[in-house]
Design an enzyme around this catalytic site. Sequence first.
Site, PDB file in Angstrom:
ATOM      1  N   SER A   1       0.590 117.486 -16.742  1.00  0.00           N
ATOM      2  CA  SER A   1       0.494 118.768 -17.696  1.00  0.00           C
ATOM      3  C   SER A   1      -0.538 119.715 -17.596  1.00  0.00           C
ATOM      4  O   SER A   1      -2.086 119.564 -16.257  1.00  0.00           O
ATOM      5  CB  SER A   1       0.778 118.478 -19.141  1.00  0.00           C
TER       6      SER A   1
ATOM      7  N   TYR B   1      -4.415 112.603 -24.870  1.00  0.00           N
ATOM      8  CA  TYR B   1      -3.347 113.155 -23.700  1.00  0.00           C
ATOM      9  C   TYR B   1      -3.632 113.696 -22.403  1.00  0.00           C
ATOM     10  O   TYR B   1      -3.437 113.406 -21.635  1.00  0.00           O
ATOM     11  CB  TYR B   1      -3.017 113.661 -24.782  1.00  0.00           C
TER      12      TYR B   1
HETATM   13  N1  LIG Z   1       5.946 121.258 -23.359  1.00  0.00           N
HETATM   14  C1  LIG Z   1       5.007 121.659 -22.852  1.00  0.00           C
HETATM   15  O1  LIG Z   1       4.351 122.860 -23.349  1.00  0.00           O
HETATM   16  C2  LIG Z   1       4.530 120.848 -21.607  1.00  0.00           C
HETATM   17  C3  LIG Z   1       3.652 121.878 -21.296  1.00  0.00           C
HETATM   18  C4  LIG Z   1       2.798 120.326 -19.849  1.00  0.00           C
HETATM   19  C5  LIG Z   1       3.313 119.611 -20.070  1.00  0.00           C
HETATM   20  N2  LIG Z   1       4.261 119.471 -20.670  1.00  0.00           N
HETATM   21  C6  LIG Z   1       5.030 117.361 -20.661  1.00  0.00           C
HETATM   22  O2  LIG Z   1       6.485 117.875 -20.148  1.00  0.00           O
HETATM   23  C7  LIG Z   1       6.753 116.482 -20.421  1.00  0.00           C
HETATM   24  C8  LIG Z   1       8.340 116.440 -21.082  1.00  0.00           C
HETATM   25  O3  LIG Z   1       7.790 117.107 -22.286  1.00  0.00           O
HETATM   26  P1  LIG Z   1       9.039 118.022 -23.346  1.00  0.00           P
HETATM   27  O4  LIG Z   1       8.008 119.612 -23.427  1.00  0.00           O
HETATM   28  O5  LIG Z   1      10.555 118.601 -22.385  1.00  0.00           O
HETATM   29  O6  LIG Z   1       8.652 117.703 -24.541  1.00  0.00           O
HETATM   30  P2  LIG Z   1       9.623 116.272 -25.275  1.00  0.00           P
HETATM   31  O7  LIG Z   1      11.006 117.543 -25.767  1.00  0.00           O
HETATM   32  O8  LIG Z   1       9.082 116.612 -26.710  1.00  0.00           O
HETATM   33  O9  LIG Z   1      10.285 115.308 -24.700  1.00  0.00           O
HETATM   34  C9  LIG Z   1       9.680 114.718 -24.016  1.00  0.00           C
HETATM   35  C10 LIG Z   1      10.667 113.444 -23.997  1.00  0.00           C
HETATM   36  O10 LIG Z   1       9.954 112.225 -23.426  1.00  0.00           O
HETATM   37  C11 LIG Z   1      10.861 111.391 -24.593  1.00  0.00           C
HETATM   38  N3  LIG Z   1      10.080 109.692 -25.032  1.00  0.00           N
HETATM   39  C12 LIG Z   1       8.862 109.763 -25.871  1.00  0.00           C
HETATM   40  N4  LIG Z   1       8.266 108.342 -25.551  1.00  0.00           N
HETATM   41  C13 LIG Z   1       9.256 107.844 -25.247  1.00  0.00           C
HETATM   42  C14 LIG Z   1       9.199 106.573 -24.849  1.00  0.00           C
HETATM   43  N5  LIG Z   1       8.515 105.848 -25.683  1.00  0.00           N
HETATM   44  N6  LIG Z   1      10.101 106.163 -23.730  1.00  0.00           N
HETATM   45  C15 LIG Z   1      11.338 106.786 -23.685  1.00  0.00           C
HETATM   46  N7  LIG Z   1      11.241 108.195 -23.554  1.00  0.00           N
HETATM   47  C16 LIG Z   1      10.098 108.667 -24.367  1.00  0.00           C
HETATM   48  C17 LIG Z   1      11.202 111.978 -25.470  1.00  0.00           C
HETATM   49  O11 LIG Z   1      12.881 111.176 -25.947  1.00  0.00           O
HETATM   50  P3  LIG Z   1      12.714 110.481 -27.401  1.00  0.00           P
HETATM   51  O12 LIG Z   1      12.109 110.996 -28.310  1.00  0.00           O
HETATM   52  O13 LIG Z   1      14.364 110.673 -27.546  1.00  0.00           O
HETATM   53  O14 LIG Z   1      12.118 108.828 -26.783  1.00  0.00           O
HETATM   54  C18 LIG Z   1      11.431 113.430 -24.941  1.00  0.00           C
HETATM   55  O15 LIG Z   1      13.026 112.989 -24.558  1.00  0.00           O
HETATM   56  C19 LIG Z   1       6.010 115.160 -20.600  1.00  0.00           C
HETATM   57  O16 LIG Z   1       5.235 114.626 -19.760  1.00  0.00           O
HETATM   58  C20 LIG Z   1       5.118 116.947 -21.230  1.00  0.00           C
HETATM   59  O17 LIG Z   1       3.803 115.896 -21.534  1.00  0.00           O
HETATM   60  C21 LIG Z   1       4.971 119.996 -21.602  1.00  0.00           C
END
Ligand SMILES: NC(=O)c1ccc[n+]([C@@H]2O[C@H](COP(=O)([O-])OP(=O)(O)OC[C@H]3O[C@@H](n4cnc5c(N)ncnc54)[C@H](OP(=O)(O)O)[C@@H]3O)[C@@H](O)[C@H]2O)c1
Length: 235
Positions: free
Chosen positions: A141, A154
């Site tokens: 991120s 985080y």
């Molecule tokens: N959105 C942003 O602005 C942003 C910015 C920078 C980086 N990121 C990064 O992008 C990645 C994806 O995030 P996103 O934005 O797509 O958010 P999201 O929609 O909340 O996706 C997170 C995913 O991780 C899964 N997860 C969480 N805990 C888990 C566990 N213990 N085992 C297996 N799966 C798990 C969740 O599924 P379940 O709850 O079904 O397990 C969900 O599918 C992350 O690494 C995040 O740090 C996001």
Amino acid sequence: MKMNEKVAIITGASSGLGKATAIAFAKEGANIVMAARRPEKLNEAADYVKSLGANVLALQTDISKADQVVQMVNLTLETFGRVDLLINNAAIDYPSPITELTTDQWDQIIGVNLSGMFYASKAVFPTMMKQNSGYIINISSVAGKKGWPNATAYCATKFAMAGFTQALNGEGKPYNIRCSIVYPGGMDTEWHTNPNPKRIDPEAVANFLVHMATQDPRFVVNEAVVSPINEGGYP
Ligand SMILES: NC(=O)c1ccc[n+]([C@@H]2O[C@H](COP(=O)([O-])OP(=O)(O)OC[C@H]3O[C@@H](n4cnc5c(N)ncnc54)[C@H](OP(=O)(O)O)[C@@H]3O)[C@@H](O)[C@H]2O)c1
């Protein structure tokens, strides 16, 4: 179809970037393994990816549990016989000042964001070594480049992913295994409860991951910051 016959494991594939990434690789002909905890969201996402014509294995997996991760990789090998790509995407956060962040929350954030990446990378590595090829992409991120208030744990995990990635890239070189880190900026996903039109669609980042994974395997994009041009998160 640039990923025909290839096998991609994507963690955190029930929503957001993980789901968009599963869709993007499926459109390039890859066999897709989708892992996450919530079965309904996972199966709904997997059904959509199947509807695109891909072979899909949806595996309910808590990535912070080493035994479940080993099972995930074993089932992948039983089904598809190989692993070409692992995308360590699953992550959690409990935004709060350090005085309110509990030790249990700290442990959970480390468990999913860091230990999960370790368990999954370790589990696929022997297969990739035997194949003499493989690619691991770790999703960090912009919070892995710059520390943000109320995100100590985080940010610590997202910064730490860089050291892990670089070290593993070195270990992989003799076996043609590549390892990259990607630093997305704000994406429009379930991660955020408040809407912000400046965020980027996860599909755009997913398409970039396909671009990375389909380059000449003799070189690697070591790291990439992928942030919206009109969001203040990264200079
Ligand atoms: N959105 C942003 O602005 C942003 C910015 C920078 C980086 N990121 C990064 O992008 C990645 C994806 O995030 P996103 O934005 O797509 O958010 P999201 O929609 O909340 O996706 C997170 C995913 O991780 C899964 N997860 C969480 N805990 C888990 C566990 N213990 N085992 C297996 N799966 C798990 C969740 O599924 P379940 O709850 O079904 O397990 C969900 O599918 C992350 O690494 C995040 O740090 C996001």
